[in-house]
Design an enzyme around this catalytic site. Structure first.
Site, mmCIF file in Angstrom:
data_model
loop_
_atom_site.group_PDB
_atom_site.id
_atom_site.type_symbol
_atom_site.label_atom_id
_atom_site.label_comp_id
_atom_site.label_asym_id
_atom_site.label_seq_id
_atom_site.Cartn_x
_atom_site.Cartn_y
_atom_site.Cartn_z
ATOM 1 N N GLU A 59 103.103 18.147 43.067
ATOM 2 C CA GLU A 59 103.591 16.834 43.293
ATOM 3 C C GLU A 59 103.224 15.829 42.033
ATOM 4 O O GLU A 59 102.348 14.714 42.090
ATOM 5 C CB GLU A 59 102.905 16.177 44.485
ATOM 6 N N GLU A 67 105.583 23.382 51.071
ATOM 7 C CA GLU A 67 104.992 22.397 51.870
ATOM 8 C C GLU A 67 106.033 21.797 52.739
ATOM 9 O O GLU A 67 106.676 20.995 52.409
ATOM 10 C CB GLU A 67 104.166 21.421 51.077
HETATM 11 C C1 BG6 Z 1 101.166 17.311 50.455
HETATM 12 C C2 BG6 Z 1 99.903 17.532 49.690
HETATM 13 O O1 BG6 Z 1 101.718 16.006 49.988
HETATM 14 O O2 BG6 Z 1 100.665 16.646 52.037
HETATM 15 C C3 BG6 Z 1 98.966 18.341 50.602
HETATM 16 O O3 BG6 Z 1 100.227 18.069 48.781
HETATM 17 C C4 BG6 Z 1 98.743 17.634 51.850
HETATM 18 O O4 BG6 Z 1 97.562 18.739 49.820
HETATM 19 C C5 BG6 Z 1 99.751 17.506 52.648
HETATM 20 O O5 BG6 Z 1 97.447 18.285 52.627
HETATM 21 C C6 BG6 Z 1 99.737 16.985 53.904
HETATM 22 O O6 BG6 Z 1 98.989 15.629 53.679
HETATM 23 P P1 BG6 Z 1 97.772 15.161 54.712
HETATM 24 O O7 BG6 Z 1 97.233 14.189 54.357
HETATM 25 O O8 BG6 Z 1 98.025 15.451 56.188
HETATM 26 O O9 BG6 Z 1 96.786 16.411 54.417
#
Ligand code: BG6
Length: 492
Positions: free
Chosen positions: A198, A390
């Site tokens: 990211e 992701e």
């Molecule tokens: C992504 C990140 O944008 O979002 C992850 O790369 C992160 O590291 C994921 O865990 C989900 O976000 P959160 O805040 O719910 O953990």
């Protein structure tokens, strides 16, 4: 069959969020190790002390701890990334579970702070190399391809307080030294690499910080530029070391819609995606800044230090594929110019979409938006290979007395997103794979909570680190196993 037989089905984990063992076997602390938990609507901060003894706090990802300061741990506070899911001591068991699901790929991140804990001058930490070699060997045993991410907000913390973070160009050489060690030591095990996770997140964080000064704006644009150059140089290096390496640089998929068909909203939306996604993906894929970059730099009144050498590096270090994350969409309106994602101020960006439902953490669920994202990128980059890294739903799961976890909402979420990606692929999108976040429960990056769970594998650990750390299979575990077995044909 819509998807190719080589389609990379799998999941993602990340060092700071899953490993724990934050100070074991020679690892040095990273900024995340100093972050206190937040919760929905409350961001995470790390405390630091200035040379004159005064204390300050740095907003997560902002890199705001000043040069010469020292990060500090506050007494009697819980630092969730210190323990996380303790993957460091459970990796064999965890990888065996992923293999049971039939994983074809696992996106892992390598902690810079385990490999080069004190930078080039401190030398390589052999225990760091051993750990990742052990993980990679374990993956190979089960024919799981690692997608190896080299940087995910986890450089040793002293780079922030002693070097001044990414705005100091010396960090590029440090990063490349780290990459070289990884490319050389892990080359027999890794084909897919990702230079940065990211890479557009700093800019997004800047907009979310209503207290950002002009100096912060200048710093963050320079830092991001330095990261883009570092990524391009790492891609060149990785190709030199092994021409078979496939190397990408990841963007956060902050895809948006215009709030209405009012042309002001449509233009505001176009601008939002240029400013927050395409500025970065254009450089990664095309090897140069787009024409509208000039407009963005003028609007923020920033001047990037940009050499002809950088220009050459960007063009010679184009990515082989574009990985991106996708969690939600939002709407953009032309009516406001204020943005305040992290501080909760109403903004042009945070216009909720009345057609969508949200998660418990207010993230809008939009499976069709994944098709929209894939088509946008596919059209823009002329069928360039894409990889979804992701995508997942954070939810509070319940471990029942019979050790079951009924997470039908997670199955529904992934089913719809997989349908959307299959529809895009059937229309010609060149998609390498789908690795979902996060196959194993871990610490939420944004809130530091463990109760915000994303995995198919449940870890019995609470927000304060108490728990047995035992692993349990959720209903979604069995469902995803079938999805992989049928290469996405049976989604029921
Ligand atoms: C992504 C990140 O944008 O979002 C992850 O790369 C992160 O590291 C994921 O865990 C989900 O976000 P959160 O805040 O719910 O953990």
């Amino acid at each position: 069959m819509v998807l190719s037989k080589d389609f990379l089905w799998g999941g993602d984990i990340s060092a700071t969020q899953i490993e724990g063992a934050w100070n074991e076997d020679g690892k040095s602390p990273v900024e995340t190790d100093y972050l206190l938990p937040g919760k929905k609507g409350i961001p995470r901060y790390a405390y630091y002390q200035l040379k004159n003894g005064k204390m300050g706090k740095a907003l997560q990802f902002s890199g705001q701890a000043p040069k010469g300061s020292k990060f500090i741990l506050k007494k009697d506070q819980v630092y969730p990334n210190h323990f996380a899911s303790d993957f460091y001591h459970h990796y064999k068991e965890d990888i065996a579970l992923l293999a049971e699901m039939g994983f074809k790929a696992l996106n892992i991140t390598i902690s810079w702070a385990r490999i080069l804990p004190n930078g080039i001058k401190g030398g390589v930490n052999p225990k760091g190399i051993d750990f990742y070699l052990a993980v990679l060997k374990e993956l190979k045993k089960y024919n799981i391809k690692p997608i190896t991410t080299l940087y995910k907000y986890d450089m040793p913390a002293f780079y922030i307080t002693e070097f001044g973070g990414w705005s100091n160009r010396e960090l590029i050489a440090e990063y490349l030294a780290f990459c070289k060690i990884c490319f050389n030591n892990f080359k027999d095990y890794v084909e897919y690499w990702v230079t940065f996770n990211e890479i557009n997140i700093l800019k997004w964080t800047l907009d979310g910080n209503n207290n950002a000064s002009q100096t912060d704006k200048q710093r963050i644009f320079q830092e991001t530029h330095n990261q883009l150059v570092a990524s391009a140089k790492a891609i060149q290096l990785g190709h030199d070391i092994n021409p078979a390496n496939k190397i990408g640089c990841m963007v956060c998929g902050l895809f948006t819609y215009p709030r209405t068909c009012n042309p002001d909203d449509v233009l505001a939306n176009q601008k939002f995606m240029q400013d927050n996604i395409f500025l970065f993906s254009d450089v990664i894929v095309r090897g140069h800044y787009p024409s509208y970059a000039k407009r963005i730099f003028e609007e923020y009144n920033v001047n990037i230090e940009f050499s002809t050498e950088d220009e050459k590096d960007l063009i010679n270090g184009k990515a082989d594929f574009l990985p991106f994350s996708y969690y939600f969409t939002n709407c953009v309106s032309g009516a406001h110019s204020q943005r305040g994602l992290l501080t909760g101020v109403s903004s042009a960006y945070e216009n909720k979409n009345p057609y969508l439902k949200s998660t418990e953490w207010d993230w809008q669920i939009d499976a069709k938006g994944l098709k929209y994202a894939l088509e946008l990128l596919n059209d823009r980059y002329d069928n360039f290979p894409l990889l979804i890294i992701e995508n997942g739903i954070g939810a509070k799961d319940v471990l029942n007395s019979d050790n079951t976890i009924h997470d039908q909402y997670r199955i529904d979420y992934h089913r719809k997103h997989i349908k959307a990606l299959e529809s895009a692929v059937s229309e010609g999108v060149n998609l390498l794979g789908y690795t979902m976040w996060s196959c194993i429960d871990l610490v939420s990056a944004g809130t530091g909570e463990l109760r915000k769970r994303y995995g198919f594998i449940y870890i019995d650990v609470n927000d304060d680190g108490t728990g047995t750390y035992k692993r349990y299979k959720k209903d979604s575990f069995y469902w995803y196993k079938k999805v992989i077995q049928t290469n996405g044909n049976d989604l029921d």
